[in-house]
Scaffold this motif. Structure first.
Motif, short mmCIF file in Angstrom:
data_model
loop_
_atom_site.label_atom_id
_atom_site.label_comp_id
_atom_site.label_asym_id
_atom_site.label_seq_id
_atom_site.Cartn_x
_atom_site.Cartn_y
_atom_site.Cartn_z
N ARG A 50 0.83 -1.19 0.00
CA ARG A 50 0.00 0.00 0.00
C ARG A 50 0.87 1.25 0.00
O ARG A 50 1.87 1.32 0.72
N LEU A 103 -7.32 10.10 -1.23
CA LEU A 103 -7.20 8.91 -2.06
C LEU A 103 -8.35 8.90 -3.07
O LEU A 103 -9.33 9.62 -2.91
N THR A 104 -8.24 8.07 -4.08
CA THR A 104 -9.35 7.90 -5.00
C THR A 104 -10.37 6.94 -4.39
O THR A 104 -10.04 6.14 -3.50
N SER A 143 -9.17 3.45 -4.80
CA SER A 143 -8.15 3.04 -3.83
C SER A 143 -8.79 2.66 -2.50
O SER A 143 -8.39 1.68 -1.86
N ASN A 177 -10.53 -0.72 -2.96
CA ASN A 177 -9.57 -1.81 -3.05
C ASN A 177 -8.95 -2.13 -1.70
O ASN A 177 -8.65 -3.29 -1.39
N ALA A 178 -8.72 -1.10 -0.87
CA ALA A 178 -8.04 -1.31 0.41
C ALA A 178 -8.99 -1.71 1.53
O ALA A 178 -8.63 -2.51 2.40
#
Length: 204
Positions: A5, A39-40, A43, A46-47
């Motif tokens: 990350r 962040l997008t 992102s 996904n995280a």
């Protein structure tokens, strides 16, 4: 191999907690979170998963940093002192809360838990842990004579939990020191070793 990350997870969770805490779950979108965190939305997804999963992660982080930390610091104190320190810190935090955010856990109990089985369980589990902390303090105090032995430890722990929740909710609209401290004075009177308690029976 998964890519490492490219952000500080602790910092991201701190920012997410602040956003959810101040605006609530429903009024916070993933886009809001992305802007606050830097962040997008992809992102974040996904995280941490979707907003529901991200909120759960943020709430767990908040609980560990608030209740978990507080119990760790106070449980080794003498029982009455531990209970007093717990409530004194809660009152000071409530009075210094200029945005009147309250407690994120209590906010979750009122906003999210009534409509979400998972968060009902999450909030209930934490409240059970808080109640257990109070019960351990009361039982230790009754053993060493610093707390009234005539009070049922489970009942007193429930009373302390209810008082805590009342302070946190009330402080959002009336953050007044005299009012909040007045809520705990009668409770500490009940804890006094020489307090005589009258038991009311419904079986008369």
């Amino acid at each position: 191999m998964a890519r490492p990350r490219e952000f500080d997870e602790e910092k991201v969770l701190l920012l997410a907690v602040e956003r959810f805490w101040e605006h609530g779950y429903e009024a916070t979108s993933l886009r809001d979170l992305a802007q606050a965190i830097g962040l997008t939305t992809a992102s974040i997804y996904n995280a941490f998963g979707d907003k529901h999963a991200f909120y759960r992660k943020a709430l767990d982080f908040y609980v560990e940093r608030s209740f978990g930390d507080r119990v760790g610091r106070f449980e080794t104190k003498p029982p009455r002192e531990a209970i007093g320190a717990f409530f004194n810190e809660i009152i000071e935090r409530s009075l210094s809360d200029t945005k009147r955010k309250g407690c994120m856990l209590v906010n979750s109990a009122l906003e999210v838990a009534p409509h979400d089985d998972e968060f009902q369980r999450v909030v209930a589990q934490v409240l059970v842990q808080v109640e257990a902390f109070f019960k351990r303090c009361v039982e230790r105090g009754q053993e060493d004579g610093s707390i009234n032995r005539s009070s049922n430890a489970s009942d007193m722990a429930g009373t302390l939990l209810g008082t805590l929740l009342g302070i946190r909710v009330l402080a959002r609209t009336r953050p007044e020191r005299d009012l909040l401290e007045g809520l705990i004075r009668p409770i500490f009177a009940l804890l006094e070793p020489n307090h005589s308690q009258t038991i009311l029976s419904h079986d008369r």
